[in-house]
Write a protein that holds these residues in place. Structure first.
Motif, mmCIF file in Angstrom:
data_model
loop_
_atom_site.group_PDB
_atom_site.id
_atom_site.type_symbol
_atom_site.label_atom_id
_atom_site.label_comp_id
_atom_site.label_asym_id
_atom_site.label_seq_id
_atom_site.Cartn_x
_atom_site.Cartn_y
_atom_site.Cartn_z
ATOM 1 N N PRO A 1 -27.382 12.364 18.363
ATOM 2 C CA PRO A 1 -27.586 11.677 19.700
ATOM 3 C C PRO A 1 -28.571 12.371 20.448
ATOM 4 C CG PRO A 1 -25.132 11.961 19.267
ATOM 5 C CD PRO A 1 -25.783 12.799 18.441
ATOM 6 N N ILE A 2 -29.011 13.756 20.071
ATOM 7 C CA ILE A 2 -30.006 14.610 20.910
ATOM 8 C C ILE A 2 -31.572 13.998 20.291
ATOM 9 C CG2 ILE A 2 -31.128 16.704 21.069
ATOM 10 C CD1 ILE A 2 -28.285 17.795 21.220
ATOM 11 N N LEU A 3 -31.263 13.652 18.885
ATOM 12 C CA LEU A 3 -32.442 13.284 18.249
ATOM 13 C C LEU A 3 -32.867 11.903 18.856
ATOM 14 C CD1 LEU A 3 -32.127 13.944 14.530
ATOM 15 C CD2 LEU A 3 -32.894 15.447 16.271
ATOM 16 N N ASN A 4 -31.765 10.945 18.891
ATOM 17 C CA ASN A 4 -32.113 9.589 19.391
ATOM 18 C C ASN A 4 -32.566 9.809 20.863
ATOM 19 O OD1 ASN A 4 -31.168 8.560 17.054
ATOM 20 N ND2 ASN A 4 -29.106 8.209 17.744
ATOM 21 N N LYS A 5 -32.111 10.417 21.830
ATOM 22 C CA LYS A 5 -32.297 10.898 23.002
ATOM 23 C C LYS A 5 -33.670 11.209 23.093
ATOM 24 C CE LYS A 5 -31.481 13.496 27.226
ATOM 25 N NZ LYS A 5 -30.680 14.699 27.806
ATOM 26 N N HIS A 6 -34.430 11.852 22.327
ATOM 27 C CA HIS A 6 -35.787 12.583 22.561
ATOM 28 C C HIS A 6 -36.619 11.602 21.572
ATOM 29 C CE1 HIS A 6 -34.734 15.774 24.863
ATOM 30 N NE2 HIS A 6 -34.018 16.246 24.062
ATOM 31 N N SER A 7 -36.196 10.428 20.936
ATOM 32 C CA SER A 7 -36.810 9.690 19.985
ATOM 33 C C SER A 7 -37.585 10.515 18.879
ATOM 34 C CB SER A 7 -38.033 8.985 20.738
ATOM 35 O OG SER A 7 -37.513 8.095 21.851
ATOM 36 N N ILE A 8 -36.761 11.227 18.437
ATOM 37 C CA ILE A 8 -37.240 12.289 17.238
ATOM 38 C C ILE A 8 -36.717 11.627 15.654
ATOM 39 C CG2 ILE A 8 -37.049 14.466 16.206
ATOM 40 C CD1 ILE A 8 -36.941 15.742 18.909
ATOM 41 N N ASN A 9 -37.555 11.523 14.879
ATOM 42 C CA ASN A 9 -37.541 10.990 13.698
ATOM 43 C C ASN A 9 -36.363 11.887 12.878
ATOM 44 O OD1 ASN A 9 -39.299 8.722 13.840
ATOM 45 N ND2 ASN A 9 -40.637 10.486 13.618
ATOM 46 N N ASN B 1 -54.724 8.230 5.154
ATOM 47 C CA ASN B 1 -54.001 7.689 6.513
ATOM 48 C C ASN B 1 -53.558 6.129 5.930
ATOM 49 O OD1 ASN B 1 -56.154 5.944 7.268
ATOM 50 N ND2 ASN B 1 -56.879 7.383 8.652
ATOM 51 N N GLU B 2 -52.854 5.524 6.687
ATOM 52 C CA GLU B 2 -52.471 4.291 6.526
ATOM 53 C C GLU B 2 -53.452 3.072 6.385
ATOM 54 O OE1 GLU B 2 -49.255 5.920 9.256
ATOM 55 O OE2 GLU B 2 -51.264 5.962 8.863
ATOM 56 N N ASP B 3 -54.645 3.300 7.110
ATOM 57 C CA ASP B 3 -55.686 2.255 6.969
ATOM 58 C C ASP B 3 -56.538 2.630 5.431
ATOM 59 O OD1 ASP B 3 -55.227 0.940 9.259
ATOM 60 O OD2 ASP B 3 -56.262 2.144 10.469
ATOM 61 N N SER C 1 -52.696 10.832 9.272
ATOM 62 C CA SER C 1 -51.399 10.232 9.939
ATOM 63 C C SER C 1 -50.419 11.164 10.308
ATOM 64 C CB SER C 1 -50.882 9.216 8.686
ATOM 65 O OG SER C 1 -49.746 8.689 9.145
ATOM 66 N N ARG C 2 -49.961 10.716 11.363
ATOM 67 C CA ARG C 2 -48.736 11.449 11.790
ATOM 68 C C ARG C 2 -47.344 11.283 11.675
ATOM 69 N NH1 ARG C 2 -52.291 14.559 11.685
ATOM 70 N NH2 ARG C 2 -53.527 15.578 13.061
ATOM 71 N N SER C 3 -47.157 10.185 10.697
ATOM 72 C CA SER C 3 -45.905 9.395 10.464
ATOM 73 C C SER C 3 -45.127 10.197 9.312
ATOM 74 C CB SER C 3 -46.125 7.865 9.975
ATOM 75 O OG SER C 3 -45.069 7.410 9.483
ATOM 76 N N PRO C 4 -44.005 10.761 9.495
ATOM 77 C CA PRO C 4 -43.599 11.233 8.378
ATOM 78 C C PRO C 4 -43.039 10.554 7.459
ATOM 79 C CG PRO C 4 -41.875 10.856 10.120
ATOM 80 C CD PRO C 4 -43.237 10.794 10.842
ATOM 81 N N TYR C 5 -42.999 9.213 7.500
ATOM 82 C CA TYR C 5 -42.753 8.128 6.577
ATOM 83 C C TYR C 5 -43.965 7.885 5.478
ATOM 84 C CZ TYR C 5 -38.759 7.345 9.885
ATOM 85 O OH TYR C 5 -37.815 7.818 10.748
#
Length: 375
Positions: free
Chosen positions: A107-115, A272-274, A48-52
């Motif tokens: 705001p920079i994180l939000n701009k680049h869609s970074i978690n 991974n999730e599945d 998985s690549r999800s940090p969550y």
């Protein structure tokens, strides 16, 4: 059970698995100092690549890791050890007691869609992307040592990178650094109920320029933040310069050969999730709860220790300051010598400390722009 399930990793092809075996033979010959304690080793590798998901899985295997109880003799030691490896999509991960408004520019994180993710351990802020591999080692507190596993990673990689004139070591801050004292991995820890984990982020081919843009970036508009949160220590950083596969195979082989009671039975367990839903349905609700917490405002921002944030303007036609006091991620006080801003106190109290909640009420364009660039 989750901690006892295992199957051979399907994510590696035959040549990579063969490489693991060859690497293991190489390490047997090159490594002369092996641990006097041998363990029941489990190695998990997340696809998985999800940090969550990845941080939640780490928390679950740590939670389920055996602890001493009345049924275990007082002088006995739990001979289990877990090595968990994972790679995240671009994310800024802050320590448990840190202030995200101070560590990065949201705001920079939000701009680049970074978690933006707050982890459960202490330590400083790190940048994750697909050019680094994160490692976590879990064992009984009887065998906890702040440098032990970082040293093992150095020992695993040094034979491979020696031909490039590179060498890794662990410094006095428990970081892994190269021959020029550039940091390639930090260390963070969690100790709880007789067990502990040590984890770090190994920079292999990460986007260093992006890391530098996102972390600790100074801004003339950022203002002054004061509070009790743990502040990251700035260090020069670099990449090791090997592939993710090289790191995974080298470290896995080294840990198996150094620590495992029976290396002939060592397996890499893919997650991974599945796979998690299929193999461990009894823990699906627990996983969902942990992911929900990691994604929540209350944890990501609300867990920040109390702080004040002062913005100042010193321009001929626009000067003064405004001070926000923040607790649990919400405004608790506002003070300013500028009448238009001070009069906003009643509206601001209790609002979440983010631009979308605060900026619409600010009547002065210059102050709107400054604050929206930072929070």
């Amino acid at each position: 059970m989750l901690l006892r399930a295992g199957w051979h990793l399907s994510g590696l092809n035959r040549s990579q698995i063969h490489g693991l075996r060859i690497q293991g033979e190489l390490i047997r010959h090159l490594s002369t100092e092996f641990s006097p304690n041998k363990f029941n080793i489990r190695l998990y590798l997340s696809t998985s690549r999800s940090p969550y998901f990845n941080l939640a899985f780490e928390d679950i295997i740590f939670q389920l890791f055996p602890t001493k109880s009345n049924s275990v003799k007082k002088d006995s030691k739990i001979l289990d050890k877990i090595l968990y490896l994972y790679i995240n999509e671009p994310s800024v991960v802050i320590g448990r007691n840190q202030n995200p408004w101070k560590e990065t520019i949201i705001p920079i994180l939000n701009k680049h869609s970074i978690n933006l993710v707050r982890r459960k351990s202490g330590g400083g802020t790190v940048f994750h992307d697909e050019g680094n591999v994160n490692y976590s080692v879990i064992n009984s507190i009887d065998f906890f040592d702040r440098d032990e596993h970082a040293i093992s990673i150095c020992e695993a990689l040094n034979p491979i990178i020696a031909s490039k004139g590179k060498q890794l070591r662990v410094n006095e801050r428990h970081d892994i650094v190269d021959e020029n004292n550039n940091k390639v991995s930090g260390s963070a820890y969690k100790l709880q109920r007789g067990k502990a984990y040590h984890h770090g982020t190994m920079l292999l081919n990460s986007k260093i320029e992006f890391l530098l843009e996102l972390l600790h970036k100074e801004s003339v508009y950022k203002g002054v933040i004061e509070g009790a949160g743990v502040e990251s220590v700035k260090s020069p950083v670099t990449n090791v310069g090997i592939s993710n596969d090289e790191f995974i195979s080298s470290v896995a082989s080294f840990f198996w050969n150094k620590y495992s009671i029976d290396c002939s039975n060592c397996k890499m367990i893919e997650v991974n999730e599945d796979i998690f839903k299929e193999k461990w349905p009894e823990y699906i609700d627990l996983m969902q709860d942990k992911i929900s917490e990691l994604k929540s405002w209350d944890w990501t921002y609300g867990a920040t220790p109390k702080f004040t944030h002062i913005f100042t303007l010193d321009e001929p036609d626009n000067h003064g300051s405004v001070k926000f006091s923040v607790a649990n991620g919400a405004v608790t006080d506002l003070d300013s010598e500028i009448v238009e801003l001070k009069s906003l106190k009643g509206k601001m109290l209790g609002k979440k400390y983010r631009a979308s909640d605060l900026v619409p009420d600010i009547p002065i364009g210059k102050w709107k722009k400054i604050i929206s660039k930072v929070i």
